[in-house]
Design a protein around this motif. Sequence first.
Motif, PDB file in Angstrom:
ATOM      1  N   LYS A  70       3.104  -7.066  -0.883  1.00  0.00           N
ATOM      2  CA  LYS A  70       1.983  -7.766  -1.579  1.00  0.00           C
ATOM      3  C   LYS A  70       3.421  -8.960  -1.619  1.00  0.00           C
ATOM      4  O   LYS A  70       4.342  -8.633  -2.102  1.00  0.00           O
ATOM      5  CB  LYS A  70       1.871  -7.833  -2.908  1.00  0.00           C
ATOM      6  N   ASP A  71       2.927  -9.947  -2.218  1.00  0.00           N
ATOM      7  CA  ASP A  71       4.192 -11.037  -2.539  1.00  0.00           C
ATOM      8  C   ASP A  71       3.427 -12.348  -4.309  1.00  0.00           C
ATOM      9  O   ASP A  71       4.607 -12.331  -4.318  1.00  0.00           O
ATOM     10  CB  ASP A  71       3.958 -12.763  -1.045  1.00  0.00           C
ATOM     11  N   ARG A  72       2.048 -11.178  -4.298  1.00  0.00           N
ATOM     12  CA  ARG A  72       2.338 -11.441  -6.163  1.00  0.00           C
ATOM     13  C   ARG A  72       2.278 -10.384  -6.843  1.00  0.00           C
ATOM     14  O   ARG A  72       1.645  -9.706  -6.621  1.00  0.00           O
ATOM     15  CB  ARG A  72       1.203 -12.630  -6.584  1.00  0.00           C
ATOM     16  N   GLY A  73       2.760 -10.396  -8.079  1.00  0.00           N
ATOM     17  CA  GLY A  73       2.559  -9.180  -8.932  1.00  0.00           C
ATOM     18  C   GLY A  73       3.566  -9.264 -10.354  1.00  0.00           C
ATOM     19  O   GLY A  73       4.133 -10.140  -9.712  1.00  0.00           O
ATOM     20  N   CYS A  84       1.927  -5.028  -8.019  1.00  0.00           N
ATOM     21  CA  CYS A  84       0.813  -6.235  -7.425  1.00  0.00           C
ATOM     22  C   CYS A  84      -0.623  -6.852  -8.386  1.00  0.00           C
ATOM     23  O   CYS A  84      -0.520  -6.145  -9.307  1.00  0.00           O
ATOM     24  CB  CYS A  84       0.432  -6.163  -6.205  1.00  0.00           C
ATOM     25  N   GLN A  85      -0.482  -7.917  -8.057  1.00  0.00           N
ATOM     26  CA  GLN A  85      -1.286  -8.695  -8.981  1.00  0.00           C
ATOM     27  C   GLN A  85      -2.719  -7.623  -8.918  1.00  0.00           C
ATOM     28  O   GLN A  85      -3.714  -7.964  -9.757  1.00  0.00           O
ATOM     29  CB  GLN A  85      -2.061 -10.285  -8.346  1.00  0.00           C
ATOM     30  N   PHE A  99       8.083 -10.721   0.454  1.00  0.00           N
ATOM     31  CA  PHE A  99       7.093  -9.475  -0.018  1.00  0.00           C
ATOM     32  C   PHE A  99       7.356  -8.141  -0.274  1.00  0.00           C
ATOM     33  O   PHE A  99       8.989  -8.092  -0.366  1.00  0.00           O
ATOM     34  CB  PHE A  99       6.383  -9.090   1.206  1.00  0.00           C
ATOM     35  N   CYS A 159       4.077  -3.535  -3.397  1.00  0.00           N
ATOM     36  CA  CYS A 159       3.483  -2.684  -4.598  1.00  0.00           C
ATOM     37  C   CYS A 159       3.464  -0.647  -4.443  1.00  0.00           C
ATOM     38  O   CYS A 159       3.520  -0.153  -4.298  1.00  0.00           O
ATOM     39  CB  CYS A 159       1.714  -2.916  -4.809  1.00  0.00           C
TER      40      CYS A 159
END
Length: 56
Positions: free
Chosen positions: A12-15, A24-25, A2, A5
């Motif tokens: 968050k783990d995506r971005g 983050c996404q 993680f 953001c």
Amino acid sequence: MFMYCNFCHAPKDRGIRLGGKFLCQECEKILTHLTAANPVYSFIVKRFRNFLFKYQ
Ligand SMILES: [Zn+2]
């Protein structure tokens, strides 16, 4: 893994990474779909400018 953001301050783990910062996404989606007609537009833009320039 993680990452926090820099925009919504949530882990968050995506971005994407922007100049050493993490977006983050979800926030990326908000920003890319945002139009000037949106009532929160000026608030978001202001916050995004801070995100990009203020804390360097
Ligand atoms: Zn975010």
